[in-house]
Design a protein around this motif. Sequence first.
Motif, short mmCIF file in Angstrom:
data_model
loop_
_atom_site.label_atom_id
_atom_site.label_comp_id
_atom_site.label_asym_id
_atom_site.label_seq_id
_atom_site.Cartn_x
_atom_site.Cartn_y
_atom_site.Cartn_z
N ILE A 195 0.84 -1.18 0.00
CA ILE A 195 0.00 0.00 0.00
C ILE A 195 0.88 1.23 0.00
O ILE A 195 0.54 2.23 -0.57
CB ILE A 195 -0.91 -0.01 1.21
CG1 ILE A 195 -2.06 -0.90 0.92
CG2 ILE A 195 -1.34 1.36 1.58
CD1 ILE A 195 -3.08 -1.04 1.92
N SER A 196 1.99 1.14 0.66
CA SER A 196 2.93 2.23 0.65
C SER A 196 3.41 2.45 -0.74
O SER A 196 4.06 3.44 -1.00
CB SER A 196 4.13 1.86 1.49
OG SER A 196 3.94 2.21 2.80
N LEU A 197 3.14 1.52 -1.60
CA LEU A 197 3.54 1.67 -2.98
C LEU A 197 3.02 2.98 -3.48
O LEU A 197 3.60 3.59 -4.32
CB LEU A 197 2.91 0.55 -3.79
CG LEU A 197 3.78 -0.66 -3.93
CD1 LEU A 197 3.03 -1.94 -3.97
CD2 LEU A 197 4.57 -0.49 -5.16
N SER A 198 1.86 3.37 -3.08
CA SER A 198 1.26 4.60 -3.50
C SER A 198 1.71 5.72 -2.63
O SER A 198 1.82 6.80 -3.06
CB SER A 198 -0.22 4.56 -3.30
OG SER A 198 -0.98 4.13 -4.23
N TYR A 246 0.40 7.19 -3.95
CA TYR A 246 1.71 7.50 -4.50
C TYR A 246 1.93 6.84 -5.85
O TYR A 246 3.04 6.81 -6.34
CB TYR A 246 2.81 7.13 -3.50
CG TYR A 246 2.80 8.09 -2.34
CD1 TYR A 246 3.21 9.39 -2.50
CD2 TYR A 246 2.32 7.71 -1.10
CE1 TYR A 246 3.16 10.29 -1.46
CE2 TYR A 246 2.27 8.60 -0.05
CZ TYR A 246 2.68 9.90 -0.23
OH TYR A 246 2.62 10.80 0.81
N MET A 247 0.88 6.32 -6.42
CA MET A 247 0.95 5.75 -7.77
C MET A 247 0.23 6.71 -8.71
O MET A 247 -0.95 7.02 -8.53
CB MET A 247 0.30 4.37 -7.84
CG MET A 247 0.25 3.79 -9.25
SD MET A 247 -0.59 2.19 -9.38
CE MET A 247 0.71 1.10 -8.79
N PRO A 298 0.04 11.66 -7.45
CA PRO A 298 1.00 12.66 -7.93
C PRO A 298 0.68 13.08 -9.36
O PRO A 298 0.30 12.26 -10.20
CB PRO A 298 2.35 11.93 -7.86
CG PRO A 298 2.12 10.79 -6.92
CD PRO A 298 0.70 10.40 -7.07
N THR A 299 0.86 14.35 -9.63
CA THR A 299 0.62 14.89 -10.98
C THR A 299 1.88 15.45 -11.61
O THR A 299 1.88 15.78 -12.79
CB THR A 299 -0.44 16.00 -10.94
OG1 THR A 299 0.06 17.11 -10.15
CG2 THR A 299 -1.75 15.50 -10.37
N GLN A 300 2.96 15.58 -10.82
CA GLN A 300 4.19 16.16 -11.35
C GLN A 300 5.39 15.22 -11.17
O GLN A 300 6.42 15.62 -10.64
CB GLN A 300 4.51 17.49 -10.65
CG GLN A 300 3.52 18.61 -10.92
CD GLN A 300 4.04 19.93 -10.37
OE1 GLN A 300 5.23 20.22 -10.35
NE2 GLN A 300 3.12 20.77 -9.91
N PRO A 301 5.29 13.97 -11.58
CA PRO A 301 6.48 13.12 -11.44
C PRO A 301 7.68 13.72 -12.15
O PRO A 301 7.56 14.34 -13.21
CB PRO A 301 6.05 11.78 -12.08
CG PRO A 301 4.83 12.07 -12.86
CD PRO A 301 4.16 13.24 -12.20
N ILE A 310 5.18 4.55 -9.63
CA ILE A 310 5.26 4.74 -8.18
C ILE A 310 6.41 5.69 -7.91
O ILE A 310 7.56 5.39 -8.22
CB ILE A 310 5.47 3.41 -7.46
CG1 ILE A 310 4.31 2.47 -7.74
CG2 ILE A 310 5.60 3.64 -5.95
CD1 ILE A 310 4.57 1.04 -7.31
N VAL A 311 6.11 6.85 -7.37
CA VAL A 311 7.14 7.86 -7.15
C VAL A 311 7.95 7.52 -5.91
O VAL A 311 7.65 6.56 -5.18
CB VAL A 311 6.52 9.27 -7.05
CG1 VAL A 311 5.81 9.63 -8.35
CG2 VAL A 311 5.56 9.37 -5.86
N GLY A 312 8.99 8.32 -5.64
CA GLY A 312 9.89 8.05 -4.53
C GLY A 312 9.23 8.06 -3.17
O GLY A 312 9.69 7.39 -2.25
#
Length: 482
Positions: free
Chosen positions: A368-371, A388-389, A397-400, A440-442
């Motif tokens: 779940i932390s994936l997001s 976070y996905m 997120p909209t600005q990867p 999946i962002v940082g």
Amino acid sequence: MAWLALFNGAFLAVAGGNYNYKEALSKSLLFLEAQRSGKLPPNSRISWRGDSALDDGKLANVDLVGGYYDAGDNVKYGLPMAFTITTLAWSAIAYQSELQTTGELKNVHAAIRWGTDYFLKASVKSNSLWVQVGDPNADHQCWVRPENMKTPRTLYKIDESQPGTEIASEIAAAMAASSIAFKDNDPKYASSLLNKAKELFEFAKNHKGTYDGECPFYCSFSGYNDELLWAASWLYMATKLDHYSKYITQEVITASVAEFSWDLKYAGAQVLLSDLNLTGENGVENYKTQADNFVCAVLPESPLHQVYISPGGLIHLRDGANTQYVTGVAFLFGIYSDILTKNRQTVSCGTKVFQPTRLREFAKQQVISLSLSYMDYILGSNPRGRSYMVGFGTNPPTQPHHRGASVPVLPSNTQVDCTMSFANWYQKDQPNPNELTGAIVGGPDRYDNFDDKRSDSSKLEPCTYINSLAVGPLAKLAVHGA
């Protein structure tokens, strides 16, 4: 379900969600397709991506077209690319049934093959391996889509005079694991991958040395012994030859660790080997102990716990693509819990004994932390109530931090001014024009803080190996739920 999280000094009840894990799985594979380099296939599903880097390798009269860009830049790095493929192949092996049920096995195979086809090209000559394409310093001075880049496609290789044991071993592991994944549906291709894996392993083992060419972007701080163990383990799984079992039990160096990542493979090899029953004075029983040590170092309630957990409940090892450690734990805990259940074994951490179900629960939380934070933390069950996905769940997120996604589609002949590229696209505080679906962002920092700002690469940059580690857990959750 609900779980308690300590956030800003107070315990909060955070509702766990019934997330559409199948959707998350499908989207995680779309991100990998968005990272493809080379001539894209007619069935490409990423409408805003086009052919790129079609001259890669020409500087040395070799064909190095294809492969993957690792993250938000346009360089092809061998070490993280190979780890991406190894872990994808492991998912295809361990969760073949689940991936078939979700209809994603063919997409996983395609993702693996995009990497292995490239590695076959890069390793045509014996004891020589092309390990990187693109000048990273020049690349990082231009914010441009790969379709329009004019930065140098400098070539880097290792050979007998300049070895690179980490990269050669990791690619050997990728080829060996992939040979198992393709063994049933394409045995001829699988055989070619396995033969190359054997050759690369001998090269890595007989010409030891660390290759620093990918540093400072991918520095191998852990050395090469973990990659040698990792490669030998996958070669043994693929061949069952005494040559590799003897190396694993008599020659290799191993260690207990609290991390699984593109740089540190010990825990992965130990979990993989824990399911074997090799004999001998120095058999694999030691690897079961070390796999347990990894669990004990990560589980919060373990008396041997070492890993920092954020106030909101997220593993945090270091800034910069931290979610790779989260998905890495989710992946290994899921695999290991299945092995323990099958063999009716438990994990002992000092005086505490943990059942396999506890590992699955914790792995689910991590996914779940994936997001954003842990399984039901990445996908949205976290103190900030966001995903976070990219393109999934609530307030994603909209600005990867990603060139291709943040720069509008331009005609192929557009000449981009690198000096102005950052002002034109990088510094703009607005959503990317192209959605990097499934990335999946940082993730948040050690205090669960997160701002959706492209300039914060440590939190907003996605990487192929974050997603490759998420595929297995998401496939399992999509079919079994927990």
